[in-house]
Motif scaffolding. Structure first.
Motif, short mmCIF file in Angstrom:
data_model
loop_
_atom_site.label_atom_id
_atom_site.label_comp_id
_atom_site.label_asym_id
_atom_site.label_seq_id
_atom_site.Cartn_x
_atom_site.Cartn_y
_atom_site.Cartn_z
N THR A 21 0.85 -1.18 0.00
CA THR A 21 0.00 0.00 0.00
C THR A 21 0.89 1.24 0.00
O THR A 21 1.75 1.38 0.87
N LEU A 22 0.67 2.10 -0.97
CA LEU A 22 1.40 3.35 -1.10
C LEU A 22 0.45 4.46 -0.68
O LEU A 22 -0.61 4.63 -1.30
N THR A 23 0.78 5.18 0.39
CA THR A 23 -0.11 6.21 0.92
C THR A 23 0.55 7.57 0.84
O THR A 23 1.67 7.76 1.33
N ASP A 24 -0.14 8.53 0.23
CA ASP A 24 0.31 9.92 0.20
C ASP A 24 -0.05 10.51 1.57
O ASP A 24 -1.22 10.55 1.94
N LEU A 25 0.94 10.98 2.30
CA LEU A 25 0.71 11.46 3.66
C LEU A 25 0.47 12.96 3.75
O LEU A 25 0.24 13.48 4.85
N GLY A 26 0.52 13.68 2.63
CA GLY A 26 0.36 15.11 2.78
C GLY A 26 -0.24 15.88 1.63
O GLY A 26 -0.67 17.01 1.82
N TYR A 27 -0.29 15.33 0.46
CA TYR A 27 -0.63 16.14 -0.71
C TYR A 27 -1.92 15.72 -1.40
O TYR A 27 -2.18 16.11 -2.53
N GLY A 28 -2.75 14.92 -0.73
CA GLY A 28 -4.09 14.63 -1.22
C GLY A 28 -4.21 13.63 -2.35
O GLY A 28 -5.24 13.55 -3.00
N GLU A 29 -3.19 12.82 -2.58
CA GLU A 29 -3.26 11.84 -3.66
C GLU A 29 -3.83 10.49 -3.21
O GLU A 29 -4.00 9.59 -4.01
N GLY A 30 -4.10 10.35 -1.91
CA GLY A 30 -4.76 9.14 -1.43
C GLY A 30 -3.85 7.93 -1.33
O GLY A 30 -2.67 8.05 -1.05
N GLU A 31 -4.45 6.78 -1.59
CA GLU A 31 -3.78 5.50 -1.40
C GLU A 31 -3.82 4.69 -2.69
O GLU A 31 -4.82 4.71 -3.40
N THR A 32 -2.74 3.98 -2.96
CA THR A 32 -2.64 3.12 -4.14
C THR A 32 -2.21 1.73 -3.68
O THR A 32 -1.34 1.60 -2.83
N THR A 33 -2.82 0.71 -4.26
CA THR A 33 -2.46 -0.66 -3.94
C THR A 33 -1.65 -1.24 -5.10
O THR A 33 -2.02 -1.10 -6.26
N LEU A 34 -0.52 -1.86 -4.76
CA LEU A 34 0.37 -2.44 -5.76
C LEU A 34 0.54 -3.93 -5.49
O LEU A 34 0.82 -4.32 -4.35
N SER A 35 0.38 -4.75 -6.50
CA SER A 35 0.61 -6.19 -6.37
C SER A 35 2.06 -6.49 -6.74
O SER A 35 2.50 -6.14 -7.84
N LEU A 36 2.77 -7.13 -5.82
CA LEU A 36 4.17 -7.46 -6.05
C LEU A 36 4.30 -8.97 -6.24
O LEU A 36 3.74 -9.75 -5.47
N VAL A 37 5.03 -9.35 -7.26
CA VAL A 37 5.24 -10.76 -7.60
C VAL A 37 6.74 -11.01 -7.60
O VAL A 37 7.51 -10.22 -8.15
N PRO A 38 7.20 -12.11 -7.01
CA PRO A 38 8.63 -12.42 -7.00
C PRO A 38 9.20 -12.46 -8.41
O PRO A 38 8.56 -12.98 -9.33
N GLY A 39 10.39 -11.88 -8.57
CA GLY A 39 11.07 -11.91 -9.86
C GLY A 39 10.59 -10.86 -10.85
O GLY A 39 11.09 -10.79 -11.96
N LYS A 40 9.62 -10.04 -10.46
CA LYS A 40 9.11 -9.01 -11.37
C LYS A 40 9.02 -7.69 -10.63
O LYS A 40 8.37 -7.59 -9.59
N SER A 41 9.66 -6.66 -11.15
CA SER A 41 9.61 -5.33 -10.54
C SER A 41 8.27 -4.68 -10.83
O SER A 41 7.71 -4.82 -11.91
N SER A 42 7.77 -3.97 -9.83
CA SER A 42 6.56 -3.18 -9.99
C SER A 42 6.98 -1.71 -10.01
O SER A 42 7.62 -1.23 -9.08
N VAL A 43 6.65 -1.01 -11.08
CA VAL A 43 7.04 0.39 -11.22
C VAL A 43 5.81 1.27 -11.08
O VAL A 43 4.78 1.01 -11.69
#
Length: 90
Positions: A23-45
């Motif tokens: 979970t990527l959470t913006d703590l100050g600038y109002g962009e909210g929260e984003t959920t990222l699925s991470l899989v072994p051996g594959k980078s998530s950008v």
């Protein structure tokens, strides 16, 4: 973007040794929260578009189910152009 000019965006590359949801959470600038699925051996950008915050960022990455893991990143992306003070200081 392809001409080498700085965009002012931040690019996060995340890797994991196991399949998790981060979970990527913006703590100050109002962009909210984003959920990222991470899989072994594959980078998530993930690209943070910082144009609304004048290239300032304050984000936390956490992984539900791993209460002792949390990373916080904050700062400013320099582009070589005139800049603005952190909007959260006002």
């Amino acid at each position: 973007m392809g001409n080498g000019a700085a965009t002012g965006h931040a690019v996060l590359t995340l890797d994991s040794t196991q399949e998790v949801t981060a979970t990527l959470t913006d703590l100050g600038y109002g962009e909210g929260e984003t959920t990222l699925s991470l899989v072994p051996g594959k980078s998530s950008v993930h690209v943070l578009d910082l144009s609304r915050s004048h290239q300032w960022y304050d984000v936390r990455i956490a992984v539900p189910g791993f209460p002792h893991f949390s990373q916080r990143f904050s700062g400013h992306i320099e582009t070589g152009r005139e800049s603005t003070s952190d909007p959260l200081l006002a």
